[in-house]
Scaffold this motif. Structure first.
Motif, PDB file in Angstrom:
ATOM      1  N   LYS A  57       0.870  -1.185   0.000  1.00 25.95           N
ATOM      2  CA  LYS A  57       0.000   0.000   0.000  1.00 25.95           C
ATOM      3  C   LYS A  57       0.898   1.223   0.000  1.00 25.95           C
ATOM      4  CE  LYS A  57      -3.942  -1.610   2.726  1.00 25.95           C
ATOM      5  NZ  LYS A  57      -3.581  -3.033   2.859  1.00 25.95           N
ATOM      6  N   VAL A  58       0.680   2.105  -0.951  1.00 27.05           N
ATOM      7  CA  VAL A  58       1.459   3.340  -0.982  1.00 27.05           C
ATOM      8  C   VAL A  58       0.600   4.464  -0.402  1.00 27.05           C
ATOM      9  CG1 VAL A  58       2.652   5.009  -2.457  1.00 27.05           C
ATOM     10  CG2 VAL A  58       2.790   2.571  -2.985  1.00 27.05           C
ATOM     11  N   VAL A  86       9.204   3.150  -4.359  1.00 26.69           N
ATOM     12  CA  VAL A  86       8.204   2.114  -4.674  1.00 26.69           C
ATOM     13  C   VAL A  86       8.922   0.823  -5.058  1.00 26.69           C
ATOM     14  CG1 VAL A  86       6.354   1.406  -6.267  1.00 26.69           C
ATOM     15  CG2 VAL A  86       6.382   3.736  -5.358  1.00 26.69           C
ATOM     16  N   VAL A 133       4.016   7.217  -9.438  1.00 26.87           N
ATOM     17  CA  VAL A 133       3.622   6.072  -8.594  1.00 26.87           C
ATOM     18  C   VAL A 133       2.621   5.201  -9.349  1.00 26.87           C
ATOM     19  CG1 VAL A 133       2.455   5.379  -6.453  1.00 26.87           C
ATOM     20  CG2 VAL A 133       4.085   7.283  -6.419  1.00 26.87           C
ATOM     21  N   GLU A 134       1.646   5.869 -10.003  1.00 20.96           N
ATOM     22  CA  GLU A 134       0.605   5.093 -10.701  1.00 20.96           C
ATOM     23  C   GLU A 134       1.166   4.229 -11.835  1.00 20.96           C
ATOM     24  OE1 GLU A 134      -3.383   7.767  -9.835  1.00 20.96           O
ATOM     25  OE2 GLU A 134      -2.127   8.254 -11.562  1.00 20.96           O
ATOM     26  N   HIS A 162       2.884   1.175  -9.922  1.00 16.78           N
ATOM     27  CA  HIS A 162       2.208   0.505  -8.804  1.00 16.78           C
ATOM     28  C   HIS A 162       0.706   0.484  -9.078  1.00 16.78           C
ATOM     29  CE1 HIS A 162       1.112  -0.601  -4.752  1.00 16.78           C
ATOM     30  NE2 HIS A 162       0.396   0.495  -4.636  1.00 16.78           N
ATOM     31  N   SER A 194      -3.032  -0.659  -3.992  1.00 24.78           N
ATOM     32  CA  SER A 194      -3.628   0.412  -3.195  1.00 24.78           C
ATOM     33  C   SER A 194      -2.721   1.656  -3.139  1.00 24.78           C
ATOM     34  CB  SER A 194      -3.869  -0.148  -1.788  1.00 24.78           C
ATOM     35  OG  SER A 194      -4.024   0.895  -0.884  1.00 24.78           O
ATOM     36  N   PHE A 195      -3.314   2.790  -3.398  1.00 31.91           N
ATOM     37  CA  PHE A 195      -2.560   4.056  -3.418  1.00 31.91           C
ATOM     38  C   PHE A 195      -3.425   5.134  -2.764  1.00 31.91           C
ATOM     39  CE2 PHE A 195      -0.702   7.565  -6.407  1.00 31.91           C
ATOM     40  CZ  PHE A 195       0.062   8.055  -5.363  1.00 31.91           C
ATOM     41  N   ARG A 225      -3.981   8.809  -1.246  1.00 31.71           N
ATOM     42  CA  ARG A 225      -3.462  10.180  -1.333  1.00 31.71           C
ATOM     43  C   ARG A 225      -4.153  10.996  -0.234  1.00 31.71           C
ATOM     44  NH1 ARG A 225      -4.431   7.708  -5.869  1.00 31.71           N
ATOM     45  NH2 ARG A 225      -6.558   8.497  -5.885  1.00 31.71           N
TER      46      ARG A 225
END
Ligand SMILES: Nc1nc2c(ncn2[C@@H]2O[C@H](COP(=O)(O)OP(=O)(O)OP(=O)(O)O)[C@@H](O)[C@H]2O)c(=O)[nH]1
Ligand SMILES: [Mg+2]
Length: 307
Positions: free
Chosen positions: A104-105, A178, A214-215, A218, A221-222, A224
């Motif tokens: 998860k980021v 990441v 990031v997208e 990865h 789950s991200f 923000r």
């Protein structure tokens, strides 16, 4: 041992005292409640930064229940206010803490000084205590001291910090982080970013670039998350709006409520945006970031405090 409600009560005490004082005597129960009393109630709610829509909603609810004879005492009034606020705050489970497998980021954004770096450290601490494998990334390459500040949190919490030299591209730090978090099979990567104001276009572009980077690498789950300073009250609403436009926020952390008379802002934010409040910061220590609970928040913010 302190229970969670104690943390909320301590953190929201200033707001609760200020609110209680303002309405003391208005709703004594021996006299008929009238327009001036409701005006005092609305003013007290607005003074605690619940915002006009929420303040009117609570006051109208109380007025109606009183007219219907459903409430009679000041204690009843506090109960109705608590229930109404808990209703507004209701939201699905905290996405960060859901136990889905995979990395998860968590990207923390916000204006200067809102509490992002401290919150990054506190979240790392909280997750470590849940036996999660965590990594931090120093995405604030703007100030040299920012990297040092995060590294201190890394030492304090026993969490590895990915960083680069001052002035490096934060998107490349995020990229490296990441990959490093994936290579080490981490459950969480928490990325700190530099404070920025919405009218600074280059800094806002930089933030979109971090998100896009990031997208690209990865797909899991991200989150923000905007970190807002709880002592600024209603101004936080415009911050949430401006940052939403840049990076499709998924949640809010509200810090420094411990020093604030304006705890109602949490409710105003939740009422205006479809975003969950994930954590509240109720002090500077590593244990002072508390997972949000609408019931405990409502209970604490409307704790009836005498004198
Ligand atoms: N009382 C209290 N202080 C807090 C809380 N969260 C952060 N702080 C303090 O607020 C100050 C700023 O916090 P930082 O974490 O450095 O804020 P930041 O958003 O990273 O700041 P920039 O990187 O400059 O944009 C520090 O002195 C923190 O200790 C909180 O929940 N309660
Ligand atoms: Mg910082």
């Amino acid at each position: 041992m302190k229970t969670l409600i104690n943390f909320f009560q301590k953190g929201l005490r200033k707001t609760a005292v200020s609110f209680s004082r303002k309405i003391t005597g208005c709703f004594s129960g021996v006299k008929e409640w009238g327009e001036t009393d409701y005006e005092a109630l609305e003013a007290a709610l607005i003074g605690a930064d619940f915002g006009v829509p929420v303040s009117l909603r609570i006051s109208d609810k109380i007025k109606n229940e009183y007219k219907l004879g459903k409430i009679k005492t000041e204690d009843d009034l506090f109960l109705v206010a608590k229930k109404e606020v808990a209703d507004i705050l209701k939201h699905p489970d905290n996405g960060i803490l859901q136990t889905k497998a995979g990395l998860k980021v968590v990207l923390l954004v916000g204006v200067n000084g809102s509490g992002k770096t401290t919150t990054a450290g506190k979240i790392a601490h909280l997750l470590k205590n849940k036996n999660k494998k965590v990594m931090l990334a120093a995405g604030d390459t703007f100030r040299a001291a920012a990297v040092e500040q995060l590294k201190l949190w890394g030492e304090r919490t026993g969490v590895h910090v990915v960083s680069s030299k001052s002035g490096a591209d934060p998107a490349s730090v995020a990229f490296d982080a990441v990959n490093a978090a994936k290579a080490r099979d981490c459950d969480y990567l928490i990325i700190d970013t530099a404070g920025r104001q919405h009218n600074k276009k280059t800094l806002m572009d930089e933030l979109s670039k971090i998100v896009r980077t990031v997208e690209k690498i990865h797909t899991g789950s991200f989150e923000r998350i905007i970190v807002v300073d709880g002592s600024i009250g209603g101004n936080a609403l415009s911050q949430v709006k401006e940052f939403s436009n840049i990076c499709a926020l998924t949640g809010v952390v509200c810090t420094k409520l411990d020093g604030s008379y304006k705890g109602g802002m949490v409710v105003a934010i939740r009422n205006e945006f479809q975003l969950p409040i994930l954590f509240v910061g109720l002090g500077e220590g590593e244990n002072d970031l508390i997972e949000f609970s609408q019931e405990l928040f409502a209970e604490a913010v409307f704790e009836k405090i005498q004198g």
